[in-house]
Scaffold this motif. Sequence first.
Motif, mmCIF file in Angstrom:
data_model
loop_
_atom_site.group_PDB
_atom_site.id
_atom_site.type_symbol
_atom_site.label_atom_id
_atom_site.label_comp_id
_atom_site.label_asym_id
_atom_site.label_seq_id
_atom_site.Cartn_x
_atom_site.Cartn_y
_atom_site.Cartn_z
ATOM 1 N N LYS A 143 0.755 -1.246 0.158
ATOM 2 C CA LYS A 143 -0.260 0.003 -0.071
ATOM 3 C C LYS A 143 0.731 1.420 -0.129
ATOM 4 C CE LYS A 143 -4.064 2.270 2.204
ATOM 5 N NZ LYS A 143 -4.998 2.058 3.260
ATOM 6 N N GLN A 147 0.498 3.750 -2.816
ATOM 7 C CA GLN A 147 -0.074 5.171 -2.515
ATOM 8 C C GLN A 147 1.018 6.496 -3.125
ATOM 9 O OE1 GLN A 147 -0.542 4.788 1.623
ATOM 10 N NE2 GLN A 147 -2.822 4.835 1.336
ATOM 11 N N ARG A 171 -7.114 -5.748 -1.669
ATOM 12 C CA ARG A 171 -6.310 -4.721 -1.736
ATOM 13 C C ARG A 171 -6.405 -3.776 -2.904
ATOM 14 N NH1 ARG A 171 -3.173 -4.738 2.977
ATOM 15 N NH2 ARG A 171 -3.002 -6.832 3.557
ATOM 16 N N THR A 175 -9.873 -0.959 -2.126
ATOM 17 C CA THR A 175 -9.072 0.213 -2.189
ATOM 18 C C THR A 175 -9.636 1.204 -2.939
ATOM 19 O OG1 THR A 175 -7.052 -0.805 -0.947
ATOM 20 C CG2 THR A 175 -7.027 1.572 -1.945
ATOM 21 N N ASN A 179 -12.024 4.957 -2.713
ATOM 22 C CA ASN A 179 -11.466 6.092 -3.003
ATOM 23 C C ASN A 179 -11.787 6.821 -4.386
ATOM 24 O OD1 ASN A 179 -9.004 6.600 -0.833
ATOM 25 N ND2 ASN A 179 -9.045 4.431 -1.171
#
Length: 254
Positions: A143, A147, A171, A175, A179
């Motif tokens: 992650k 990111q 994952r 995620t 977002n």
Amino acid sequence: MAKLRRSITEGRSNSSHAPIARPLIIAEAGVNHEGNIDTAYRLIDEAAQGGADAIKFQTYKAETLASRHSPAYWDTKLEPTKSQYDLFKKYDQFWKAEYEQLKHRCDCAGIEFLSTPFDSESATFLADLMDVFKISSSDITNKPLIQKICSFGKPIILSTGASNIEEIDERFFGTLLKNIDTSKVAVMISADHATPCINKGHSDDPVPVLISGDGITNDGSERFTEEFAKKGEIGLLEGAQVVSKAIEIIKSEN
């Protein structure tokens, strides 16, 4: 050059009646240069001469990629190196200066430069050299790295080959959906090849394609499988038509 970025973000055509476009070809160089800059130049030149649109390397340091005591996962009769660290160390000779040279060589050869970063430092300097990022499937659960790469605001090609379905669901899609605004973003999912369980290997059967978003009408498909895809509304497409067809559907539904 920004051909790869344009292909990902815009598609090749807005019309389903347009001639089939040639897909972009990315030559995989990895670390096959073995730490020799002249060999890397030759890989670039030959990829360009062969008609590839881009060439992709890998950027890492053994110290940040593997434990010094990580055991070999390969056939040591063919590759006698005993640990992952020692093997990666053999091929991690290039860093920022060398990749800047490779980028320049790519520009001169008329081919797009790509390299997969395996840590934040390499991602940072590669961001100045590339229009598109490629993330290894081994990093789908990394992650912090994902990111970091997302922070550059560039298109991402994320592999899932070394991941299991639970990791991909949790994952990646988990995620992603937390977002993004699904009223403004559509998601397209596909695969690179079919792998029927009965074959215990790949086949040339068509692979399913899924396009999802708040403004896209459900065609009744209940599962992401070849059988359900055959009954879907998209129909059978050539690989080079997929992006343009997806954009056509998204624009017509919104």
